[in-house]
Design an enzyme around this catalytic site. Structure first.
Site, PDB file in Angstrom:
ATOM      1  CB  ALA A  87      -0.946  -0.002   1.190  1.00  0.00           C
ATOM      2  CB  THR A  88       4.215   2.105   1.347  1.00  0.00           C
ATOM      3  OG1 THR A  88       3.879   1.801   2.695  1.00  0.00           O
ATOM      4  CG2 THR A  88       5.180   3.271   1.308  1.00  0.00           C
ATOM      5  CG  ASN A 171      -2.880   3.595  10.205  1.00  0.00           C
ATOM      6  OD1 ASN A 171      -3.388   4.595   9.710  1.00  0.00           O
ATOM      7  ND2 ASN A 171      -1.662   3.597  10.711  1.00  0.00           N
ATOM      8  CD  GLN A 199      -4.983  -1.249   9.082  1.00  0.00           C
ATOM      9  OE1 GLN A 199      -5.620  -2.236   9.452  1.00  0.00           O
ATOM     10  NE2 GLN A 199      -3.675  -1.161   9.253  1.00  0.00           N
ATOM     11  CB  SER A 219      -1.415  -3.803   2.050  1.00  0.00           C
ATOM     12  OG  SER A 219      -0.169  -4.385   2.228  1.00  0.00           O
ATOM     13  CG  HIS A 221       1.418  -6.730   5.393  1.00  0.00           C
ATOM     14  ND1 HIS A 221       1.659  -6.352   6.694  1.00  0.00           N
ATOM     15  CD2 HIS A 221       1.535  -5.615   4.653  1.00  0.00           C
ATOM     16  CE1 HIS A 221       1.917  -5.044   6.714  1.00  0.00           C
ATOM     17  NE2 HIS A 221       1.841  -4.575   5.491  1.00  0.00           N
ATOM     18  CB  THR A 260      10.039 -10.710 -12.886  1.00  0.00           C
ATOM     19  OG1 THR A 260      10.850 -10.537 -14.039  1.00  0.00           O
ATOM     20  CG2 THR A 260       9.521 -12.129 -12.826  1.00  0.00           C
ATOM     21  CB  CYS A 346      11.510   5.921  21.406  1.00  0.00           C
ATOM     22  SG  CYS A 346      12.668   7.085  22.078  1.00  0.00           S
TER      23      CYS A 346
HETATM   24  N1  PMP Z   1      -1.871   2.593   4.783  1.00  0.00           N
HETATM   25  C1  PMP Z   1      -2.374   2.151   5.945  1.00  0.00           C
HETATM   26  C2  PMP Z   1      -3.658   2.706   6.443  1.00  0.00           C
HETATM   27  C3  PMP Z   1      -1.700   1.180   6.666  1.00  0.00           C
HETATM   28  O1  PMP Z   1      -2.193   0.729   7.826  1.00  0.00           O
HETATM   29  C4  PMP Z   1      -0.473   0.680   6.163  1.00  0.00           C
HETATM   30  C5  PMP Z   1       0.330  -0.355   6.927  1.00  0.00           C
HETATM   31  N2  PMP Z   1       0.707   0.053   8.204  1.00  0.00           N
HETATM   32  C6  PMP Z   1      -0.003   1.168   4.939  1.00  0.00           C
HETATM   33  C7  PMP Z   1      -0.736   2.121   4.278  1.00  0.00           C
HETATM   34  C8  PMP Z   1       1.261   0.671   4.332  1.00  0.00           C
HETATM   35  O2  PMP Z   1       1.062  -0.605   3.800  1.00  0.00           O
HETATM   36  P1  PMP Z   1       2.271  -1.518   3.351  1.00  0.00           P
HETATM   37  O3  PMP Z   1       2.850  -2.077   4.600  1.00  0.00           O
HETATM   38  O4  PMP Z   1       1.629  -2.574   2.479  1.00  0.00           O
HETATM   39  O5  PMP Z   1       3.198  -0.682   2.571  1.00  0.00           O
END
Ligand code: PMP
Length: 395
Positions: A87-88, A171, A199, A219, A221, A260, A346
């Site tokens: 997602a990032t 999140n 989320q 995402s 995970h 790939t 921290c």
């Molecule tokens: N957006 C939200 C709302 C998330 O909770 C997270 C993961 N903490 C991310 C983006 C980033 O996702 P990823 O770990 O797949 O890059």
């Protein structure tokens, strides 16, 4: 497809009775997902771009199947899904890809983006970076629950607003933004709406077509799939979303994200999405009941405890709590048997206070007295009873 009854290692109480309550940070891979991924590490190792032989065809068909599973889970068409590294990456791509597209056509066109002050850092920091590229960005304030108010949004619109981007389910505090309502406004104003639904998927109903969303990041995970894999949904008509490619190269992913494909992870993402889709109503109900159980027991056990985020418009699995005057930093050594997340971290010697908690009006002192507890597929009521005891003892 049923939820796996087999409990993934590590979430079990075998680890010295440790209780994992940080499912918003990441989830364990569902055993069924793991099983689905395995052959693509072994005998089905082919490259989906190898169009001339069976190894390639098998890999290609796994990707096609996963794309359909992921699309179906969010009410999209397969052709509207691009696989990414998470997602990032999807969030960053939306911003930079759109700017690049607009500037390619007219380098002098002014660009205005709207977002909120309680977004995930992958939007907050990327928005900060695009400001340095000359893009005007408004970080809207939110109400005390963390929601964007439609009137605030309406007032922020400008003739050159090109994108609004809002997190669907927060999140940290679990608050649900009124995305369908925001989508109506976006459509009326002819502005792209992007939502970070990382989320939201698997926790609340998500239908991009019905809800009128133009772009959406999510995402694997967070839905019991593997790490390092995600997707960007892009609407294909009314309007057809147009952003420039993220990575140039061999032309994979319709030329938008070359490289790939990570076939095992994508196959796992597909199965994870399918399990979530099938189990959503039941999971949602089970999570809500467990979350309510935890909250009522915490309130009884710890006088003065407060809930952050919306009391009802919140993800079914999330609680974010504050006990004023009791810094969670001090608690962590006493919470070794629990996996939870605090409202401050921290960093390199300096205390980083949650911008989400301060964004909804907590003082930095209060933010430091906050904890996030997030439940998931293998959370049990017994674990929550124990968690309340541990927290009561520690606080
Ligand atoms: N957006 C939200 C709302 C998330 O909770 C997270 C993961 N903490 C991310 C983006 C980033 O996702 P990823 O770990 O797949 O890059």
């Amino acid at each position: 497809m049923e939820t796996s009854s087999e409990r993934p290692m590590g979430t079990s109480q075998q680890q010295d009775k440790a209780i994992y309550l940080d499912y918003n940070a990441t989830t364990p891979v569902d055993p069924q997902v793991f099983q689905a991924m395995e052959p693509y590490f072994k005998e089905h190792f082919g490259n989906p771009a190898s169009a001339g032989h069976r190894w390639g065809w098998v890999a290609e068909s796994a990707v096609t199947k996963a794309r359909a599973q992921v699309a179906s889970a969010i009410g999209a068409k397969s052709s509207e899904i691009t696989f990414t590294g998470g997602a990032t990456e999807s969030n960053n791509w939306v911003l930079f890809g759109l700017i690049s597209k607009i500037r390619e056509e007219n380098p002098y066109e002014p660009i205005h983006f709207i977002t909120s002050c309680v977004e995930h850092s992958s939007i907050m920091k990327a928005m900060g970076a695009v400001q340095k590229m000359g893009v005007e960005v408004d970080f809207l304030p939110v109400n005390r629950y963390g929601q964007v108010e439609i009137e605030t949004l309406r007032k922020a619109l400008k003739p050159h607003t090109k994108l609004m981007s809002f997190i669907w389910v927060n999140n940290e505090i679990g608050t649900i933004n009124p995305i369908p309502e925001i989508a109506r406004l976006a459509k009326e104003a002819k502005i792209y709406l992007h939502t970070d639904a990382t989320q939201a998927v698997g926790k609340i109903p998500v239908d991009v077509t019905e809800m009128g969303i133009d772009l959406m990041s999510f995402s694997a995970h967070k839905i019991y799939g593997p790490k390092g894999t995600g997707a960007l949904y892009m609407r294909s008509k009314d309007p057809k979303v147009q952003i420039n490619p993220l990575i140039y190269g061999g032309g994979q992913e319709r030329g938008l994200r070359s490289g790939t494909l990570n076939v095992p992870a994508i196959a796992g993402f597909g199965v994870a999405a399918e399990i979530c889709q099938k189990n959503l109503p039941l999971e949602n109900q089970r999570m809500t009941e467990l979350r309510n159980f935890l909250w009522s027991h915490l309130q009884a056990a710890i006088p003065g405890i407060r809930l952050n985020g919306h009391p009802t418009e919140r993800a079914p699995n999330n609680l974010n709590i504050t006990l004023p005057g009791h810094k969670t930093e001090m608690l962590i050594p006493r919470l070794q048997k629990m996996g939870v997340s605090t409202g401050s971290a921290c960093g390199t010697g300096a205390m980083v206070i949650s911008h989400v908690l301060t964004g909804i009006g907590l003082t930095s002192e209060e933010a430091q007295c906050s904890l996030r507890l997030s439940l998931g597929r293998w959370t049990t009521q017994e674990e929550l009873t124990q968690a309340v005891e541990i927290l009561k003892g520690a606080w």
